[in-house]
Motif scaffolding. Structure first.
Motif, PDB file in Angstrom:
ATOM      1  N   GLY A  51       0.464   3.800  15.294  1.00 45.94           N
ATOM      2  CA  GLY A  51       0.786   4.683  14.309  1.00 45.94           C
ATOM      3  C   GLY A  51       0.100   4.937  13.048  1.00 45.94           C
ATOM      4  O   GLY A  51       0.008   5.828  12.574  1.00 45.94           O
ATOM      5  N   GLU A  52      -0.065   3.516  12.480  1.00 46.02           N
ATOM      6  CA  GLU A  52      -0.611   3.539  11.329  1.00 46.02           C
ATOM      7  C   GLU A  52      -2.259   3.926  11.095  1.00 46.02           C
ATOM      8  O   GLU A  52      -2.699   4.576  10.311  1.00 46.02           O
ATOM      9  CB  GLU A  52      -0.550   2.035  10.497  1.00 46.02           C
ATOM     10  N   THR A  53      -2.848   3.369  12.370  1.00 44.05           N
ATOM     11  CA  THR A  53      -4.494   3.629  12.559  1.00 44.05           C
ATOM     12  C   THR A  53      -4.596   5.200  12.610  1.00 44.05           C
ATOM     13  O   THR A  53      -5.746   5.841  12.170  1.00 44.05           O
ATOM     14  CB  THR A  53      -4.648   2.842  13.716  1.00 44.05           C
TER      15      THR A  53
ATOM     16  N   LYS B 210       5.463  12.463  10.603  1.00 42.86           N
ATOM     17  CA  LYS B 210       3.772  12.400  10.845  1.00 42.86           C
ATOM     18  C   LYS B 210       3.172  13.047  11.862  1.00 42.86           C
ATOM     19  O   LYS B 210       2.189  13.170  12.239  1.00 42.86           O
ATOM     20  CB  LYS B 210       3.456  10.804  11.174  1.00 42.86           C
TER      21      LYS B 210
ATOM     22  N   ASP C 171      -2.223   7.726  12.365  1.00 42.57           N
ATOM     23  CA  ASP C 171      -1.320   8.746  11.614  1.00 42.57           C
ATOM     24  C   ASP C 171      -0.487   9.616  12.509  1.00 42.57           C
ATOM     25  O   ASP C 171      -0.538  10.732  12.130  1.00 42.57           O
ATOM     26  CB  ASP C 171      -1.961   9.200  10.418  1.00 42.57           C
TER      27      ASP C 171
ATOM     28  N   LYS D  83       1.831  16.078  13.829  1.00 45.45           N
ATOM     29  CA  LYS D  83       0.503  17.150  13.401  1.00 45.45           C
ATOM     30  C   LYS D  83       0.809  18.301  14.245  1.00 45.45           C
ATOM     31  O   LYS D  83       1.457  18.170  15.304  1.00 45.45           O
ATOM     32  CB  LYS D  83      -0.785  16.494  13.651  1.00 45.45           C
TER      33      LYS D  83
ATOM     34  N   ASP E 187       9.218   5.363  15.557  1.00 38.64           N
ATOM     35  CA  ASP E 187       9.759   6.605  14.824  1.00 38.64           C
ATOM     36  C   ASP E 187      10.867   7.101  15.814  1.00 38.64           C
ATOM     37  O   ASP E 187      11.565   7.819  15.240  1.00 38.64           O
ATOM     38  CB  ASP E 187       8.700   7.737  14.528  1.00 38.64           C
TER      39      ASP E 187
END
Length: 269
Positions: A82-84, A7, A86, A9, A107
């Protein structure tokens, strides 16, 4: 190591990468608020970013010090961050059984400095298959960090990095030996922990002190000597933080600092 996080970036950016967040997870609202701010800044500056938050504070000077809001509750908050947004996430673990538990939510597993020689803990983290960061013990030489790294790689996990966080100078202070960064880069990528390097441990009050006014100084020097990443704990109101408030960076100062560090990075490339 950081490039292999699914994930992450800005993988193609020439910048250092950043691990940042509050010292401890205090609430869902605060964690999301901090993460949103840091994500906005790092996207603007194209800095690869990993959200950091401790689900539990096991290393406390006093028994009445804050240790957490509940293990599973805090881990679920880190997972939601993490989900909110990304982004990948990391937390520190303190017991071998924490490794499998925390790996279900984050992670990257971080091994604290005081525990980096604990073989069972390091191997348990490595065997989860998650990325592992090893904080250099305040009592260890840079050369000695070769062996914790080997414990991870010999366990079949090549995704490992070292976090430099200062070396004990007497009883109540730390010093960063920047010569150690290129030495440890022979073993793994090196992240400089800016804020913990400015702690003043073993205070008579039982509460760790710090020198946050030197955050920019330590950070610039770390980037200048080629650290692969930096680690910063940040909070909207450090004076009222439940853990490590004495050395955290005030959140509204983060963008200016990172902007300066990007310029330093560009100057040395």
């Amino acid at each position: 190591m950081i490039e292999t996080l699914s994930k992450i970036k800005h993988k193609d950016s020439p910048n250092f990468f950043l691990l940042a967040g509050p010292c401890a997870i205090e609430s869902e609202d605060m964690a999301l608020r901090i993460a949103e701010k840091v994500v906005t800044i790092t996207d603007k500056l194209e800095i690869p970013y990993v959200f950091k938050g401790s689900f539990k504070k096991a290393n406390r000077s006093r028994i009445d010090s804050f240790t957490g809001i509940g293990d599973e509750k805090a881990l679920k908050i880190i997972q939601k961050v993490g989900e909110t947004f990304d982004v990948p996430t990391t937390t520190d673990i303190h017991e071998p059984f924490h490794a499998e538990m925390a790996a279900a939510y984050v992670d990257v597993l971080q091994i604290p400095a005081f525990l980096v020689r604990q073989t069972d803990l390091v191997v348990a983290a490595a065997q989860t298959g998650k990325h592992v960061t090893l904080k250099k013990g305040q009592f260890l030489s840079p050369e000695a960090m070769k062996f914790p790294v080997e414990k991870v790689t010999d366990s079949g996990n090549s995704n490992v990095a070292i976090i430099e966080r200062g070396t004990m100078l007497g009883y109540g202070d730390l010093v960063v030996d920047y010569r150690g960064i290129p030495v440890m880069q022979n073993y793994a990528p090196v992240i400089l922990d800016i804020t913990h390097s400015l702690q003043q441990p073993n205070q008579a009050s039982g509460v760790t002190g710090g020198k946050p006014e030197l955050i920019e100084t330590i950070a610039k020097a770390g980037i200048a000597v080629g650290a692969d990443g930096i680690f910063i704990e940040t909070h909207p109101d450090p004076k009222n933080a439940k853990s490590d408030g004495a050395n955290m960076l005030q959140l509204d100062l983060l963008e200016d600092l990172l902007t300066k560090l990007v310029r330093v990075r560009q100057a040395i490339l």
